[in-house]
Design an enzyme around this catalytic site. Structure first.
Site, PDB file in Angstrom:
ATOM      1  N   ASP A 229      -1.275  20.231  14.302  1.00 38.82           N
ATOM      2  CA  ASP A 229      -0.496  20.870  15.339  1.00 38.82           C
ATOM      3  C   ASP A 229       0.556  20.050  15.475  1.00 38.82           C
ATOM      4  O   ASP A 229       1.041  19.467  14.430  1.00 38.82           O
ATOM      5  CB  ASP A 229      -1.263  20.964  16.473  1.00 38.82           C
ATOM      6  CG  ASP A 229      -1.043  22.117  17.417  1.00 38.82           C
ATOM      7  OD1 ASP A 229       0.192  22.537  17.852  1.00 38.82           O
ATOM      8  OD2 ASP A 229      -1.867  22.990  17.395  1.00 38.82           O
TER       9      ASP A 229
ATOM     10  N   HIS B 285       2.398  22.008  22.550  1.00 39.24           N
ATOM     11  CA  HIS B 285       1.354  22.875  21.728  1.00 39.24           C
ATOM     12  C   HIS B 285       0.275  22.167  21.427  1.00 39.24           C
ATOM     13  O   HIS B 285      -0.994  22.407  21.489  1.00 39.24           O
ATOM     14  CB  HIS B 285       2.037  23.562  20.586  1.00 39.24           C
ATOM     15  CG  HIS B 285       1.128  24.808  20.233  1.00 39.24           C
ATOM     16  ND1 HIS B 285       0.220  24.582  19.225  1.00 39.24           N
ATOM     17  CD2 HIS B 285       1.197  26.249  20.346  1.00 39.24           C
ATOM     18  CE1 HIS B 285      -0.370  25.568  18.950  1.00 39.24           C
ATOM     19  NE2 HIS B 285       0.256  26.766  19.725  1.00 39.24           N
TER      20      HIS B 285
ATOM     21  N   SER C  98      -3.525  30.727  19.350  1.00 38.53           N
ATOM     22  CA  SER C  98      -3.426  29.510  19.263  1.00 38.53           C
ATOM     23  C   SER C  98      -4.418  28.668  20.440  1.00 38.53           C
ATOM     24  O   SER C  98      -4.825  27.596  20.204  1.00 38.53           O
ATOM     25  CB  SER C  98      -1.944  28.930  19.454  1.00 38.53           C
ATOM     26  OG  SER C  98      -1.097  29.248  18.421  1.00 38.53           O
TER      27      SER C  98
END
Length: 814
Positions: A220, A280, A601
């Site tokens: 990520d 994220h 996600s």
């Protein structure tokens, strides 16, 4: 250009001398030295391809008087000597200047080069042998440093930065297979553990030790290691098999984050630590395996104790994205490192669009990871609700769709006629619900979508503005535009395809995001009166909202384009309005500690953490067995007992939700599993009909399909059955492994519409031992004309303690 000698000097005219005072003598050695300088310059630049050099350095065009009757004496006046040396120096400098100017304009791009696996060679040495080599001197060679990564675990090849000419040279080398241009792939909580039935008092958490001993690799945007979600309270040291490293410059790693690395090619600083620069990665890592953090919330909303799915699992961080941009070159490098480091579960919320597996580096890399016993969890993608939009559809990975939970951050629109319509917003002002404002719909006609970027012709000052949602992004920016033009509030309504999926966003003004249906009712009200008004009432966090476990509109759908005979996605997990840890970024500079985000996600790390729980309880299970356990124990009904709905509140198809919504408490004890090995997948790949070369490319070794055999997609021992009986009855075989009670009896139960006939033989399975395998056949036929519509049902194997459910799908005909 200055000539050192004239033609008359070369013809032997000894009077070719300056008449001024003598300043220097050039003997034959000096002339040889000068010629050596020229030769050195030529050799130094000769290792660059000729196309790089836009000039011709030729000594014979600038003659030296070596044929003079008196070569030991060439006399110049002082100024001539000075200018000669000055010219030579400047000329040489100009050559270098011109070279670097032209060389800097050579366009190089990143490529992934797929090559035959090396035999007995060192992998990196073998990969470097494919790169161009140029002469720098007569006796030395130099290889330009264009190699980015040398992959060794999940892909037979390397990444390099090459010009078109260099790439063409690589293609001519023996062992070259294929080239893949680099591309960027998009990045597809306090309550979700409770929502999924995870509690410290019982169920899969205490049984699995909260995921203790399992390593989850996260590909990520990095991680914020100082966040409270990543303390190592209660965690043991890493397993002895762990081979990874920690690249944080000071601290950062502990018994929770046991390793962290950053990967970067042309756009990422190679020396940068794996700190999250987008938020994220921190969010997904804490969702998968964040430790317990009390009193977590975002601006006072969604308050509770935050925890990941496997709070005591270890995290291995592989930063392959920066500021939301993920290079496939770096993704492969992260996968390669994770496999080498010996992770148990791999989680990545990104992926390429659908395509043949032999042209998808992620398909090849994840196959190798599966072969080494690593469970891989991938996002289905955020391109829904379009049919056939699913990505990461390889049958050896778990492909995850996104669903809603039963928690709402409520923002209610109270119309002037007294009607109240619920929506959501993280902007929750304390003094709400007491003042009514004019309500305006800024469209040129009531049928058009409102343009909330240009309010020309509309007075919105002091009014609540009804705007249309922009989909997955830009919703908060719409509110900024309304605020900038003097609006006092906003109602954001969905477009029709977005249906009932609403986002809890941190708006910049009082706002409510409502469904398309509620938005249509607001428009109807505005049309019914000359003085429409509204009040925004903010009610904070509301639990037990219904219906829950619906499919989010953006969640990508099947059928798979690459393998239409395999059901994809596989499973649904929570992916709407998920609160988890966050890192301050340029877009979100304020350190709230947590953030609420939506997407596949967010659903993917839920499943990665749940896989870690199963792996902790069953360390010897294969990735296919874990996947089967997740799929066959899932729920296909919502909290009210009705079939799970999609974004339109219609019954969700298996192509939207996979087998169903994950139920982790049941997944650790599935009773039966549909297991698969590497050879099964190879036979399946042969059955796709792409040929031996394509299969060999995917599985990283030579395959002769005529020897290993091939099977149709429907015959792969998958936990779902996808067939088409329109041309006649279809029979498929499945094999289940008993992982429950040693002595057990399972009976087949079929739920299918009456126009479809399903026969299961045998109908009863008797097991006497754990790990015993039994095979059964399923024959599906049509009782009449099915037409073009798809048909769905389920096969259940039912015992006294388990229900093992597999979808049966007959796709719509095209």
């Amino acid at each position: 250009m200055l000539l050192i000698s004239s033609d008359s000097c070369l013809s032997g005219n000894t009077s070719c001398r300056y008449s001024g005072p003598k300043c220097h003598k050039y003997n034959s050695g000096s002339l040889a030295t000068l010629r050596w300088y020229y030769g050195t310059i030529r050799r130094h630049i000769s290792h660059f391809p000729p196309s790089y050099l836009h000039f011709n350095f030729d000594l014979h065009r600038y003659p030296i008087p070596i044929s003079s009757p008196d070569p030991s004496l060439l006399t110049m006046n002082p100024s001539s000597c000075f200018f000669f040396y000055l010219f030579l120096y400047l000329y040489v400098c100009s050559l270098y200047f011109n070279f670097f100017a032209f060389a800097s304009n050579i366009e190089r791009k990143n490529y992934i080069i797929h090559v035959q696996p090396p035999d007995d060679f060192d992998t990196e040495v073998y990969h470097r042998s494919f790169l161009p080599v140029y002469h720098t001197t007569e006796s030395e060679l130099e290889e330009p440093q264009h190699l980015i990564y040398s992959y060794s675990e999940v892909f037979s090849g390397f990444a390099a930065r090459l010009s078109e000419e260099e790439l063409n040279a690589v293609k001519k080398k023996d062992g070259f297979l294929h080239v893949y241009p680099d591309q960027y792939v998009p990045l597809a909580t306090t309550h979700s553990p409770d929502f999924l039935g995870l509690h410290t008092g019982g169920g899969s958490w205490p049984r699995s030790g909260l995921g203790r001993g399992v390593i989850i690799g996260m590909l990520d945007t990095g991680i914020l290691p100082s966040h409270a979600s990543f303390t190592d309270d209660g965690l043991p040291p890493p397993p002895k098999r762990w081979k990874g490293i920690c690249e944080f410059k000071t601290g950062g790693c502990n018994n929770k984050i046991i390793g962290a690395r950053a990967f970067g090619s042309a756009v990422i600083n190679m020396t940068a630590p794996p700190i999250d620069d987008a938020g994220h990665g921190t969010h997904t890592a804490s969702t998968a395996a964040g430790n317990f953090v009390g009193d977590a919330s975002y601006k006072g909303n969604a308050n509770g104790t935050a925890a990941g799915m496997a709070p005591h699992a270890h995290l291995a961080i592989y930063k392959v994205c920066t500021r939301g941009r993920c290079s496939i070159v770096d993704v492969l490098a992260g996968l390669d490192a994770a496999v080498k480091d010996r992770v148990d579960v791999l989680s990545f919320s990104l992926g390429l669009s659908s395509g043949p597996f032999q042209y998808d580096p992620i398909a090849m890399a994840t196959f190798k990871a599966m072969e080494k016993g690593i469970f891989v969890s991938c996002a289905a993608g955020n391109n829904g609700p379009a049919i056939g939009s699913v990505s990461n559809e390889f049958p050896w990975v778990l492909t995850v769709a996104a669903g809603t939970m039963d928690r709402s951050i409520r923002a209610t629109v109270k119309l002037g006629n007294g009607e109240e319509l619920d929506g959501e917003s993280l902007f929750q002002p304390a003094d709400s619900g007491s003042v009514s404002y004019p309500l305006v719909y800024p469209a040129s006609n009531m049928a058009a979508n409102p343009d909330c970027e240009n309010f020309e012709g509309f007075d919105i000052h002091g009014k609540i503005v009804l705007c249309m949602s922009s989909g997955l992004s830009g919703r908060v920016e719409i509110g900024s535009s309304v605020l900038g033009y003097g609006g006092t509030g906003m109602v954001l309504m969905n477009s029709k395809p977005e249906g009932y999926t609403t986002f809890a966003d941190a708006h910049v003004l009082p706002a409510s995001h409502v469904s398309y249906n509620n938005g249509a009712r607001i428009i109807s009200y505005i049309n019914s009166t000359t003085n429409p008004t509204a009040t925004l009432v903010f009610k904070g966090t509301v639990m037990d909202s219904s219906p829950s476990r619906t499919i989010a509109f953006f969640s990508s759908r099947g059928p798979s384009k690459a393998t239409p005979g395999i059901l994809k996605p596989d499973i649904t997990g929570p992916g709407m309005n998920i609160l988890a840890a966050w890192a301050p970024t340029l877009m979100h500079p304020f350190d709230q500690g947590f953030n609420v985000v939506s997407g596949t996600s967010m659903a993917t790390p839920h499943l990665s953490g749940i896989a870690a729980l199963i792996k902790s309880v069953h360390p010897d299970w294969s990735p296919a067995a874990i996947k089967s356990a997740i799929m066959t124990t899932s729920d296909n009904v919502d909290s009210t007992g009705q079939p799970i709905k999609d974004e339109q509140y219609q019954k969700a198809s298996f192509f939207a939700m996979g087998a169903g919504h994950v139920n982790p408490s049941r997944a650790v004890d599935p009773g039966l599993v549909y297991d698969l090995g590497v050879n099964d997948y190879i036979s399946y790949l042969c059955g796709l009909g792409a040929g031996d070369a394509a299969v060999s490319t995917v599985v990283h070794r030579s395959v002769n399909c005529s020897l290993v055999g091939s099977i149709k997609e429907a015959e792969l021992n998958y936990p779902a059955i996808l067939i088409d009986p329109r041309s006649g009855p279809v029979t498929v075989n499945r094999t289940v492994t008993n992982v429950g009670l040693a002595k057990s009896r399972y009976a087949a139960v079929v739920y299918m519409p009456k126009e479809i006939k399903v026969i299961v033989r045998p109908r009863i399975l008797h097991f006497s031992d754990v790990n015993q395998k039994m095979t059964f056949a399923v024959t599906v036929s049509s009782r009449g004309n099915l037409g073009n519509a798809g048909v769905e049902g389920s096969l259940l194997w039912v015992s006294s303690s388990h229900v093992v459910r597999s979808p049966i799908v007959i796709p719509a005909s095209t």
